[in-house]
Design an enzyme around this catalytic site. Structure first.
Site, PDB file in Angstrom:
ATOM      1  N   ASP A  95      42.333  33.651  38.284  1.00 28.51           N
ATOM      2  CA  ASP A  95      41.277  33.491  39.275  1.00 28.51           C
ATOM      3  C   ASP A  95      40.763  32.054  39.169  1.00 28.51           C
ATOM      4  O   ASP A  95      41.220  31.283  38.333  1.00 28.51           O
ATOM      5  CB  ASP A  95      40.169  34.521  39.070  1.00 28.51           C
ATOM      6  N   PHE A  99      33.910  33.507  40.489  1.00 31.04           N
ATOM      7  CA  PHE A  99      33.172  34.764  40.316  1.00 31.04           C
ATOM      8  C   PHE A  99      32.328  34.732  39.045  1.00 31.04           C
ATOM      9  O   PHE A  99      31.176  35.169  39.035  1.00 31.04           O
ATOM     10  CB  PHE A  99      34.146  35.954  40.288  1.00 31.04           C
ATOM     11  N   GLY A 219      34.788  39.500  47.237  1.00 35.30           N
ATOM     12  CA  GLY A 219      33.452  39.961  47.582  1.00 35.30           C
ATOM     13  C   GLY A 219      33.331  41.452  47.800  1.00 35.30           C
ATOM     14  O   GLY A 219      32.361  41.922  48.390  1.00 35.30           O
ATOM     15  N   ASP A 269      43.709  43.998  40.825  1.00 35.61           N
ATOM     16  CA  ASP A 269      43.471  43.765  39.394  1.00 35.61           C
ATOM     17  C   ASP A 269      42.126  44.362  39.035  1.00 35.61           C
ATOM     18  O   ASP A 269      41.247  44.475  39.885  1.00 35.61           O
ATOM     19  CB  ASP A 269      43.442  42.266  39.069  1.00 35.61           C
TER      20      ASP A 269
END
Length: 380
Positions: A95, A99, A219, A269
């Site tokens: 990623d 986040f 999101g 995931d």
């Protein structure tokens, strides 16, 4: 120049939006739909790479933010990149760190340039921008990497989410320009927009115009209901080109996996299987089982009589309960192996159901067996 990541659509289920396909990466080709175990710190908690390979995992996820903070992307790069550093020969996805910055970091300040925040380990001032996130991911060396995005809370105001989506699109463009290794690493754009259909459409339109090799749906799974998530997926997956993979981030409960596949998602995931394993919660073909409960003290059967994982072939509920109750690490290793195996093989069964054009029937039978149709059912 050939892109690092290619998606091949093999078949679409006749009755739903579900897709059977494969993704070709520099570290092998893997079938989709697929579940990716999460190895936040370059390790799937309590499991060795050999165990992951043995149970059928083809690609795992690592976390850019955590590896940047510790040990540092420079050390991972010096160690030969993530594959060599952790001795994992199959696919890796990272990623972008966005986040974590928005959920973990304290005292953050979002500007057009990027995000200023304090490191939660030592309070040091840090700054993450689209360019910095891409540089870190380039150095970590995964097969698939994510654009730097803001993940606004699902129930944030329309105006806030609108500005956030516009900035995320600008950040995606900057990240694409900063990407040094497009021939060996595929960069995905991340569609945001909370629960607002017009903003999701705008986000997808912006990102699709940049022609990323794949697209993530971000999101979601951040506190909204399952009905809300499915509503957003119903229109969002349709906005992604058919020849590109669709990745739903942070989703891993069995019902959400199946319902995501029905709506055309290819990749998932989640930390769920290893996180719940650490307190003795297991996913089984008959539903959720908390092995540390007293009723299993003299239960000498496997966690799941339908499971062929290492744990279920070799150990009993009574023994695993004993290990968990005495805080023996072998106990959480056994429950982690079982839960990851369960989700990896659930997706294998889902792929077969798409091949046979009976995914809706598969869903109905699975939900009934797992207990999702009962009142007050848990979601894992």
């Amino acid at each position: 120049m050939e892109p690092a990541i290619k998606y091949r659509l093999i078949k679409t289920d006749k009755h739903t939006g579900a897709r059977l396909g494969e993704i070709i990466t520099p570290h092998g080709t893997f079938p989709t739909p697929i579940f990716m175990p999460v190895g936040t710190q370059a390790t799937v908690k309590a499991m060795s790479p050999e165990e992951l390979e043995d149970l059928g995992a083809d690609i795992i996820l690592s976390n850019t933010y955590h590896l940047w903070v510790r040990p540092g992307e420079d050390i991972v790069k010096e160690g030969g990149g993530l594959h060599q550093f952790m001795n994992w020969k199959k696919g890796i996805l990272t990623d972008s760190g966005g986040f974590q910055v928005f959920s973990l970091a304290k005292l953050r300040d979002i500007t057009e340039e990027g995000v200023h925040f304090k490191n939660e380990l030592n309070g040091a001032n840090m700054f993450l921008s689209p360019e910095k996130a891409i540089q870190i991911e380039n150095d970590l060396g995964p097969d698939i990497m994510m654009s730097f995005d803001e993940c606004p809370p699902y129930f944030e105001s329309y105006d806030y989410v609108k500005h956030s989506v516009e900035r995320t699109s600008r950040w995606a463009e900057r990240g694409l320009k900063a990407h040094r290794n497009p021939e060996t690493q595929g960069l995905f754009g991340i569609i945001q927009g909370a629960g607002f259909e017009d903003l999701r459409r705008q986000s997808a339109k912006d990102l699709v115009s940049m022609d990323f090799p794949g697209y993530s749906i971000g999101g979601l799974s951040v506190g909204e209901s399952k009905e809300e998530m499915n509503r957003v997926l119903d229109f969002t997956t349709q906005l992604i080109p058919e020849n590109k993979p669709r990745y739903l981030m942070g989703v891993g409960s069995p019902d959400a996996l199946i319902d995501g596949v029905l709506r055309g998602v290819d990749m998932f995931d989640c930390v769920l299987p290893t996180r719940i394993a650490r307190n003795g919660t297991c996913m089984t073909s008959h539903g959720r089982l908390v092995v540390k409960n007293a009723k299993y003290a003299r239960d000498f059967t496997p966690i799941d009589d339908n499971c062929q994982c290492y744990t279920c072939r070799n150990y009993t509920r009574a023994y695993i309960r004993h290990l968990i109750k005495t805080d023996e690490t072998f106990g959480l290793r056994l429950t982690s192996i079982h839960n990851v195996y369960f989700l990896v093989h659930l997706m294998k069964d889902v792929r077969q159901a798409i091949m046979d054009d009976n995914l809706l029937e598969f869903r109905q039978n699975f939900f009934e067996e797992y207990g999702y149709n009962k009142e007050n059912s848990k979601n894992f």
